[in-house]
Design an enzyme around this catalytic site. Structure first.
Site, PDB file in Angstrom:
ATOM      1  N   LYS A  31      35.209  34.269  42.181  1.00  0.00           N
ATOM      2  CA  LYS A  31      35.091  35.544  40.952  1.00  0.00           C
ATOM      3  C   LYS A  31      35.455  34.311  39.958  1.00  0.00           C
ATOM      4  CE  LYS A  31      34.311  38.585  41.227  1.00  0.00           C
ATOM      5  NZ  LYS A  31      32.611  39.550  40.951  1.00  0.00           N
ATOM      6  N   HIS A  44      28.290  43.015  48.591  1.00  0.00           N
ATOM      7  CA  HIS A  44      29.317  42.716  47.981  1.00  0.00           C
ATOM      8  C   HIS A  44      29.976  43.739  48.307  1.00  0.00           C
ATOM      9  CE1 HIS A  44      30.220  45.607  44.409  1.00  0.00           C
ATOM     10  NE2 HIS A  44      31.067  44.578  44.048  1.00  0.00           N
ATOM     11  N   ARG A  89      40.717  52.728  37.072  1.00  0.00           N
ATOM     12  CA  ARG A  89      40.693  51.399  37.268  1.00  0.00           C
ATOM     13  C   ARG A  89      40.206  50.650  36.224  1.00  0.00           C
ATOM     14  NH1 ARG A  89      37.548  46.670  40.995  1.00  0.00           N
ATOM     15  NH2 ARG A  89      37.824  45.272  39.574  1.00  0.00           N
TER      16      ARG A  89
HETATM   17  O1  GKR Z   1      36.851  43.228  42.073  1.00  0.00           O
HETATM   18  O2  GKR Z   1      37.215  41.928  40.106  1.00  0.00           O
HETATM   19  C1  GKR Z   1      36.745  42.356  40.870  1.00  0.00           C
HETATM   20  C2  GKR Z   1      35.546  42.018  41.124  1.00  0.00           C
HETATM   21  O3  GKR Z   1      34.838  41.452  40.252  1.00  0.00           O
HETATM   22  C3  GKR Z   1      34.589  43.254  41.412  1.00  0.00           C
HETATM   23  O4  GKR Z   1      35.172  44.161  40.768  1.00  0.00           O
HETATM   24  C4  GKR Z   1      33.286  43.495  41.753  1.00  0.00           C
HETATM   25  O5  GKR Z   1      32.918  44.606  41.831  1.00  0.00           O
HETATM   26  O6  GKR Z   1      33.293  41.656  43.297  1.00  0.00           O
HETATM   27  C5  GKR Z   1      31.992  42.145  42.603  1.00  0.00           C
HETATM   28  C6  GKR Z   1      31.444  41.699  42.471  1.00  0.00           C
HETATM   29  O7  GKR Z   1      30.235  41.094  43.677  1.00  0.00           O
HETATM   30  O8  GKR Z   1      30.784  41.472  40.961  1.00  0.00           O
HETATM   31 MG    MG Z   2      29.374  40.020  41.819  1.00  0.00          MG
END
Ligand code: GKR
Ligand code: MG
Length: 444
Positions: free
Chosen positions: A213, A340, A423
């Protein structure tokens, strides 16, 4: 909560009156580590909604979806309207949801803020996310009542195991002020920390592909982390996902720097038009779970060549059957398919695994946040072995609800002052760093 005991598959087998007599909704708060993304940081607890659909024959099906207030508000009328219908009436669910939850006009048409991680959101998308949990619960109940696994109700599995990838995050060692639950992962804020995290994922769960990420630090630092992963895991699939945080020129620079090691670059830039510009010169496939999250968004993205891979997500797309429809459209256009994940529990992981098992051209290992969630509402957690989850043939989803665990996580939700009922990663970051300005997109 005052639930009758017993949802065991064995107890439910052979009970064939599939009329819904009761739907139970239980919001819970689940511990979440301080994972960083471009918007901010995960809060110590995240809301999920557990759905139970009970049939006249005594089968109880489980579903799970987002638990934020806006989802709960749509789930309540839908739960009320389901009584008296059959769990098999899945094609009737969207119309019912539109009727009782209100159409886009009734719930506020157009884009609404969603924290910047899920693309533009509409009332339709919210409703589909709610619907998905009910569809899964109906399928689970139907499967339990008939002795069939959910994958059989979807037409049958084409694989016995589903591949998952390690989901790497920059993270702090603990939440600000020591709030929330502790874990022993430590901080990961530089290439060495990311590699150590990946090594632990590989050694513990056997994952062989890795997604980082991104969008957290300036791109050069994230490029260095991917390069370090490529040295540690030569030839293994690597992905980077900054959630649309980069401009088109930055996206192209990163793509050029990393194209020899990336399996795909996920949502480098925000919006279909920017993605199409990047795709034209990137030299590496672009994937998305932001600019294509509903059927209406497919035509523009596919005809403009903006994405080469769509990350399906049954929560986004309105259920397991819609996910299969998405897969068919992708196949038709020669677009690849991955999966996802957002923070989720075992019911969702079981549902993800069941549908993934039925899709022939799921060409990439699926994402899952599950290893970061050490709490669950199941009697037995699902386990990754060699980076995979086995697709069982037990009735329904093949998982069992642990009522004590559900009750404990629900009590946490009840006791919360509302801080964690929705959230908000940006708010959590502002609380940690009052000078922090929530970044505009593109950030770099
Ligand atoms: O959990 O911080 C997170 C992710 O950024 C998530 O919110 C995203 O929806 O995992 C996700 C993504 O692939 O964009
Ligand atoms: Mg993504």
């Amino acid at each position: 909560m005052n639930h009758p005991a017993g949802t065991s598959a064995a107890a439910n087998a052979g009970t064939k009156d599939l009329t819904i007599t009761e739907v139970r909704l239980t919001p819970v708060l689940v511990a979440d580590p301080p994972l960083l993304n471009t918007q901010g940081v995960h809060q110590p607890y995240t809301p999920r909604l557990i759905i139970e659909v009970v049939t006249a024959g005594g089968a109880t099906g489980l579903g799970e979806t987002y638990g934020d207030t806006k989802y709960l508000e749509l789930a309540r009328p839908l739960a009320g309207a389901l009584t008296g219908r059959a769990v098999t009436d899945l094609n009737g669910l969207p119309a019912l949801a539109a009727e009782v939850c209100g159409g886009p006009a009734a719930t506020g048409a157009g884009a609404v803020d969603v924290g910047g991680l899920r693309g533009v959101q509409t009332a339709d998308k919210l409703r589909l996310s709610v619907l998905s949990g009910f569809e899964v619960a109906c399928l689970d109940a139907w499967g339990r009542a008939t002795g069939l696994p959910v994958h059989a109700l979807l037409g049958g599995k084409v694989r016995d195991r589903v591949d998952y990838s390690a989901y790497l995050f920059y993270r702090w060692a603990e939440h600000p002020g020591g709030r929330g639950e502790r874990d022993d992962w430590g901080a990961a804020l530089d290439p060495a920390g990311v590699v150590a995290q990946a090594r632990r994922f590989a050694d513990t769960y056997g994952f062989t592909s890795f997604k980082l990420k991104g969008g957290v630090f300036e791109p050069a630092r994230e490029i260095a982390a991917i390069r370090a992963l490529a040295v540690e895991f030569p030839g293994q699939p690597l992905r980077l996902d900054p959630n649309g945080a980069w401009s088109v020129p930055t996206s192209l620079e990163v793509a050029h720097e990393l194209r020899d090691v990336l399996e795909y670059l996920e949502d480098p830039a925000s919006g279909t038009a920017r993605m199409a510009e990047v795709a034209a010169g990137a030299g590496v496939p672009l994937a998305t779970n932001m600019c294509v999250t509903t059927f209406d968004e497919i035509a523009e993205a596919f005809t403009s060549g903006a994405v080469q891979i769509v990350l399906c997500d049954h929560h986004y797309w309105g259920g397991l059957r819609n996910t299969r429809e998405l897969a068919a459209v992708c196949r038709t256009f020669g677009v690849g398919l991955s999966m996802h994940s957002n923070t989720h529990l075992g019911i969702s992981l079981a549902a993800m695994t069941q549908v993934a098992a039925t899709v022939p051209h799921l060409d990439h290992a699926c994402d899952s946040h599950y290893p970061w969630q050490t709490e669950d509402v199941l009697t037995e957690r699902l386990t990754f072995r060699d980076g995979r989850i086995d697709v069982g043939d037990a009735p329904g989803l093949g998982v069992e609800l642990d009522r004590d665990r559900l009750a404990a996580l629900h009590r946490r939700w009840l006791a919360d002052d509302g801080t964690h009922h929705d959230r908000d990663d940006a708010a959590a970051m502002r609380a940690a760093d009052p000078d922090r300005v929530t970044p505009a997109v593109p950030r770099w």
